[in-house]
Design a protein around this motif. Structure first.
Motif, PDB file in Angstrom:
ATOM      1  N   LEU A   8      48.695  20.239  49.195  1.00  0.00           N
ATOM      2  CA  LEU A   8      49.627  19.130  49.411  1.00  0.00           C
ATOM      3  C   LEU A   8      48.902  17.786  49.368  1.00  0.00           C
ATOM      4  N   ALA A   9      47.743  17.709  50.019  1.00  0.00           N
ATOM      5  CA  ALA A   9      46.969  16.467  50.069  1.00  0.00           C
ATOM      6  C   ALA A   9      46.308  16.176  48.725  1.00  0.00           C
ATOM      7  N   GLY A  10      46.263  17.160  47.827  1.00  0.00           N
ATOM      8  CA  GLY A  10      45.679  16.968  46.512  1.00  0.00           C
ATOM      9  C   GLY A  10      46.522  16.090  45.608  1.00  0.00           C
ATOM     10  N   ASN A  11      47.770  15.881  45.961  1.00  0.00           N
ATOM     11  CA  ASN A  11      48.639  14.972  45.220  1.00  0.00           C
ATOM     12  C   ASN A  11      48.293  13.548  45.651  1.00  0.00           C
ATOM     13  N   GLU A  12      48.060  12.672  44.692  1.00  0.00           N
ATOM     14  CA  GLU A  12      47.613  11.311  44.998  1.00  0.00           C
ATOM     15  C   GLU A  12      48.588  10.555  45.901  1.00  0.00           C
ATOM     16  N   VAL A  13      49.868  10.671  45.638  1.00  0.00           N
ATOM     17  CA  VAL A  13      50.869   9.959  46.448  1.00  0.00           C
ATOM     18  C   VAL A  13      50.876  10.504  47.869  1.00  0.00           C
ATOM     19  N   ARG A  14      50.857  11.833  48.019  1.00  0.00           N
ATOM     20  CA  ARG A  14      50.878  12.406  49.369  1.00  0.00           C
ATOM     21  C   ARG A  14      49.610  12.066  50.138  1.00  0.00           C
ATOM     22  N   LEU A  15      48.483  12.019  49.445  1.00  0.00           N
ATOM     23  CA  LEU A  15      47.238  11.639  50.117  1.00  0.00           C
ATOM     24  C   LEU A  15      47.321  10.197  50.605  1.00  0.00           C
ATOM     25  N   LYS A  16      47.881   9.319  49.798  1.00  0.00           N
ATOM     26  CA  LYS A  16      48.062   7.923  50.217  1.00  0.00           C
ATOM     27  C   LYS A  16      49.010   7.841  51.412  1.00  0.00           C
ATOM     28  N   GLU A  26      52.223   5.654  62.876  1.00  0.00           N
ATOM     29  CA  GLU A  26      53.496   6.193  62.405  1.00  0.00           C
ATOM     30  C   GLU A  26      54.184   5.170  61.514  1.00  0.00           C
ATOM     31  N   LEU A  27      54.925   5.693  60.541  1.00  0.00           N
ATOM     32  CA  LEU A  27      55.644   4.834  59.602  1.00  0.00           C
ATOM     33  C   LEU A  27      56.985   5.460  59.255  1.00  0.00           C
ATOM     34  N   CYS A  28      57.917   4.617  58.858  1.00  0.00           N
ATOM     35  CA  CYS A  28      59.212   5.113  58.391  1.00  0.00           C
ATOM     36  C   CYS A  28      59.207   5.126  56.859  1.00  0.00           C
ATOM     37  N   VAL A  29      60.218   5.743  56.280  1.00  0.00           N
ATOM     38  CA  VAL A  29      60.324   5.851  54.822  1.00  0.00           C
ATOM     39  C   VAL A  29      60.355   4.463  54.192  1.00  0.00           C
ATOM     40  N   ALA A  42      61.974   8.913  46.273  1.00  0.00           N
ATOM     41  CA  ALA A  42      60.704   9.498  45.833  1.00  0.00           C
ATOM     42  C   ALA A  42      59.775   9.717  47.026  1.00  0.00           C
ATOM     43  N   VAL A  43      59.683   8.722  47.902  1.00  0.00           N
ATOM     44  CA  VAL A  43      58.839   8.851  49.094  1.00  0.00           C
ATOM     45  C   VAL A  43      59.394   9.950  49.999  1.00  0.00           C
ATOM     46  N   SER A  44      60.706  10.012  50.141  1.00  0.00           N
ATOM     47  CA  SER A  44      61.336  11.022  50.988  1.00  0.00           C
ATOM     48  C   SER A  44      61.002  12.438  50.534  1.00  0.00           C
ATOM     49  N   GLN A  45      60.944  12.659  49.231  1.00  0.00           N
ATOM     50  CA  GLN A  45      60.589  13.990  48.720  1.00  0.00           C
ATOM     51  C   GLN A  45      59.183  14.387  49.146  1.00  0.00           C
ATOM     52  N   HIS A  46      58.246  13.443  49.058  1.00  0.00           N
ATOM     53  CA  HIS A  46      56.871  13.734  49.475  1.00  0.00           C
ATOM     54  C   HIS A  46      56.798  13.982  50.984  1.00  0.00           C
ATOM     55  N   LEU A  47      57.517  13.171  51.746  1.00  0.00           N
ATOM     56  CA  LEU A  47      57.524  13.349  53.204  1.00  0.00           C
ATOM     57  C   LEU A  47      58.118  14.708  53.587  1.00  0.00           C
ATOM     58  N   ARG A  48      59.160  15.110  52.892  1.00  0.00           N
ATOM     59  CA  ARG A  48      59.779  16.414  53.188  1.00  0.00           C
ATOM     60  C   ARG A  48      58.779  17.552  52.981  1.00  0.00           C
ATOM     61  N   GLN A  63      68.834   5.042  63.677  1.00  0.00           N
ATOM     62  CA  GLN A  63      69.017   5.579  62.330  1.00  0.00           C
ATOM     63  C   GLN A  63      67.684   5.794  61.602  1.00  0.00           C
ATOM     64  N   THR A  64      66.596   5.310  62.184  1.00  0.00           N
ATOM     65  CA  THR A  64      65.293   5.339  61.520  1.00  0.00           C
ATOM     66  C   THR A  64      64.470   6.541  61.971  1.00  0.00           C
ATOM     67  N   VAL A  65      63.868   7.217  60.996  1.00  0.00           N
ATOM     68  CA  VAL A  65      62.984   8.339  61.280  1.00  0.00           C
ATOM     69  C   VAL A  65      61.545   7.875  61.045  1.00  0.00           C
ATOM     70  N   PHE A  66      60.699   8.056  62.055  1.00  0.00           N
ATOM     71  CA  PHE A  66      59.291   7.689  61.964  1.00  0.00           C
ATOM     72  C   PHE A  66      58.455   8.956  61.821  1.00  0.00           C
ATOM     73  N   TYR A  67      57.463   8.884  60.954  1.00  0.00           N
ATOM     74  CA  TYR A  67      56.590  10.023  60.685  1.00  0.00           C
ATOM     75  C   TYR A  67      55.188   9.733  61.192  1.00  0.00           C
ATOM     76  N   SER A  68      54.561  10.778  61.755  1.00  0.00           N
ATOM     77  CA  SER A  68      53.181  10.681  62.213  1.00  0.00           C
ATOM     78  C   SER A  68      52.472  11.993  61.897  1.00  0.00           C
ATOM     79  N   LEU A  69      51.152  11.938  61.924  1.00  0.00           N
ATOM     80  CA  LEU A  69      50.355  13.125  61.633  1.00  0.00           C
ATOM     81  C   LEU A  69      50.305  14.052  62.832  1.00  0.00           C
TER      82      LEU A  69
END
Length: 91
Positions: A8-16, A26-29, A42-48, A63-69
């Motif tokens: 998953l992390a091998g994809n350049e966009v997902r790694l970024k 944490e960040l939102c879409v 496009a970002v949502s697909q990678h986040l999913r 209404q906002t979803v925040f993502y964290s590691l």
């Protein structure tokens, strides 16, 4: 599991995305979409994909979803961030 995370992390966009979330905690879409200059869908697909693999966790504020590691995966992907940092410095 390690192989799946690295794939998953091998994809350049997902790694970024992972790197940006690590830097900001944490960040939102919407934030990621602006930072990466990509569409929200496009970002949502990678986040999913990252969330389905349990690399990211989410929390909803209104209404906002925040993502964290997820902390348990940070040690696996942290060495990959060094590559991004070194690449940015050398350019």
């Amino acid at each position: 599991r390690l192989g799946h995370i690295l794939t998953l992390a091998g994809n350049e966009v997902r790694l970024k995305i992972l790197y940006l979330i690590k830097e900001e905690t944490e960040l939102c879409v919407c934030d990621l979409s602006d930072m990466l200059e990509m569409s929200i869908p496009a970002v949502s697909q990678h986040l999913r994909k990252l969330k389905d693999a349990q690399v990211l966790k989410s929390r909803k504020a209104g209404q906002t979803v925040f993502y964290s590691l997820r902390q348990e995966h940070l040690e696996i992907i942290k060495p990959l961030f060094q590559h991004i940092t070194n690449k940015t410095v050398s350019q």
